[in-house]
Scaffold this motif. Sequence first.
Motif, short mmCIF file in Angstrom:
data_model
loop_
_atom_site.label_atom_id
_atom_site.label_comp_id
_atom_site.label_asym_id
_atom_site.label_seq_id
_atom_site.Cartn_x
_atom_site.Cartn_y
_atom_site.Cartn_z
N CYS A 123 1.19 -5.12 6.21
CA CYS A 123 1.65 -6.48 5.96
C CYS A 123 1.43 -7.33 7.21
N SER A 124 0.42 -8.17 7.21
CA SER A 124 0.12 -9.01 8.38
C SER A 124 1.08 -10.19 8.44
N GLY A 125 1.50 -10.50 9.68
CA GLY A 125 2.48 -11.56 9.86
C GLY A 125 3.87 -11.15 9.44
N ALA A 126 4.13 -9.85 9.41
CA ALA A 126 5.40 -9.35 8.87
C ALA A 126 6.61 -9.98 9.53
N GLY A 127 6.51 -10.27 10.82
CA GLY A 127 7.66 -10.79 11.53
C GLY A 127 7.73 -12.29 11.63
N PHE A 128 6.72 -13.01 11.09
CA PHE A 128 6.79 -14.47 11.28
C PHE A 128 6.33 -15.30 10.09
N VAL A 129 5.71 -14.73 9.04
CA VAL A 129 5.46 -15.55 7.86
C VAL A 129 6.79 -15.79 7.15
N THR A 130 6.86 -16.87 6.38
CA THR A 130 8.12 -17.20 5.71
C THR A 130 8.16 -16.70 4.27
N ARG A 131 7.00 -16.66 3.61
CA ARG A 131 6.92 -16.16 2.24
C ARG A 131 5.63 -15.35 2.10
N ALA A 132 5.58 -14.54 1.04
CA ALA A 132 4.39 -13.71 0.84
C ALA A 132 4.16 -13.46 -0.64
N LEU A 133 2.90 -13.29 -0.98
CA LEU A 133 2.50 -12.78 -2.29
C LEU A 133 2.30 -11.28 -2.13
N VAL A 134 2.98 -10.51 -2.98
CA VAL A 134 3.03 -9.06 -2.82
C VAL A 134 2.67 -8.41 -4.15
N THR A 135 1.80 -7.40 -4.11
CA THR A 135 1.52 -6.62 -5.31
C THR A 135 2.49 -5.44 -5.38
N ALA A 136 2.91 -5.13 -6.60
CA ALA A 136 3.83 -4.01 -6.83
C ALA A 136 3.55 -3.42 -8.21
N GLN A 137 3.96 -2.18 -8.40
CA GLN A 137 3.74 -1.49 -9.67
C GLN A 137 4.92 -1.68 -10.61
N LEU A 138 4.58 -2.01 -11.85
CA LEU A 138 5.58 -2.09 -12.90
C LEU A 138 5.86 -0.69 -13.45
N GLY A 139 6.84 -0.61 -14.33
CA GLY A 139 7.21 0.69 -14.88
C GLY A 139 6.09 1.38 -15.63
N ASP A 140 5.18 0.62 -16.22
CA ASP A 140 4.07 1.22 -16.96
C ASP A 140 2.88 1.55 -16.05
N HIS A 200 -1.53 5.82 -0.22
CA HIS A 200 -1.07 6.98 -0.99
C HIS A 200 0.34 7.41 -0.58
N ASP A 201 0.78 7.05 0.63
CA ASP A 201 2.08 7.48 1.11
C ASP A 201 3.11 6.36 1.16
N ALA A 202 2.82 5.23 0.52
CA ALA A 202 3.78 4.13 0.45
C ALA A 202 3.65 3.48 -0.92
N ARG A 203 4.78 3.21 -1.55
CA ARG A 203 4.74 2.67 -2.91
C ARG A 203 5.81 1.60 -3.06
N LEU A 204 5.42 0.51 -3.70
CA LEU A 204 6.34 -0.58 -3.97
C LEU A 204 6.42 -0.77 -5.48
N THR A 205 7.63 -0.75 -6.03
CA THR A 205 7.82 -0.86 -7.48
C THR A 205 8.59 -2.13 -7.81
N ALA A 206 8.37 -2.62 -9.02
CA ALA A 206 9.04 -3.82 -9.50
C ALA A 206 9.72 -3.51 -10.83
N ARG A 207 10.95 -3.97 -10.96
CA ARG A 207 11.67 -3.81 -12.23
C ARG A 207 12.34 -5.14 -12.57
N PRO A 208 12.48 -5.45 -13.88
CA PRO A 208 13.13 -6.70 -14.26
C PRO A 208 14.55 -6.78 -13.72
N ALA A 209 14.92 -7.98 -13.28
CA ALA A 209 16.29 -8.23 -12.80
C ALA A 209 16.65 -9.65 -13.20
N GLY A 210 17.25 -9.79 -14.37
CA GLY A 210 17.52 -11.11 -14.92
C GLY A 210 16.22 -11.79 -15.29
N SER A 211 16.06 -13.03 -14.85
CA SER A 211 14.84 -13.76 -15.16
C SER A 211 13.72 -13.46 -14.17
#
Length: 313
Positions: free
Chosen positions: A100-117, A78-89
């Motif tokens: 976020c587990s492995g924050a300091g050593f994973v190389t890539r991640a699948l992340v959920t974020a909220q769109l404008g709607d 409830h106190d942290a929010r990640l948003t996504a907006r279009p940026a080119g393609s």
Amino acid sequence: MTAGLVRHWLQSGRLDLPLPAAGRTGERWHSLATLAEDDITAARIGEAHADAVAILHELGAKPPRTGELWGVWAAESHDARLTARPAGSDFALDGIKPWCSGAGFVTRALVTAQLGDGERALFAVSVTDPAVRPVPSPWWNSGMAGSDTRPVQFTHANAVAVGEPGDYLGRPGFWHGAIGVAACWLGGARAVAEPLYRSAADPSDPHTLAHLGAVDAALTAAAAVLDDAAERIDADPFDRAGTAELVARRVRAVVEHAADETLSRSARALGPGPLCHNARHAQRVADLAIYLRQSHAERDLATLGRLAGRHHD
């Protein structure tokens, strides 16, 4: 230590697991349990990588490249929010993602974020991007400390959409992944139970034997439920029966109960000795206790109750 062990598993092929719902789901979960018997914290990271591989496959995205270690960062707060907006393609992510587990050593991640709607979507990001910055860790507990779980700040971070909005939660594979976590719980519980099993060499204390009997029965039941679920999933990979969530929540409840029994009865049977004098056992207990809190306890049981009532003949 955790990062090095997980990378060793990755390079040696121990994280190359069969995909879920493809005929070898039981083998996948047995492998995850075995990893957790070796190291609970490292298995938590390894499970997330294996889950990311499955998600990318299920949603038609490119598989990981050789040597990449992936995380799955889908927790909400409830106190942290990640948003996504279009940026080119692609998209740009802004905000903070918690847990976020492995924050300091994973190389890539699948992340959920909220769109404008307001709809939630899934994105692939490079964690080595300077726009993706783990914040100082607020972690104080020794349990799962090696997982390097902390918030991550995104500042106009480049992200590639994976699937369509809603696909991450809407696919049957979401619940298959939830059972993968339970497989790790089971492996962790088996590791915690080791000193209790060894105590059976001295059969003079019937109370210790009774605790061991209860733990053995609970762990055996948990393994059987996992095997049964694997057979069900392989027989109905696309969840035409509409029971994927019910099966997953049943498995998680049974395995969580077995792990709780193991933690409680091992401590009652053996006293403070192993917790105070056996560093490996003490760390396993601390790790498993924290890992189990990926369950939402009575909230999950209430949801299971609603589903069970709905599907009861």
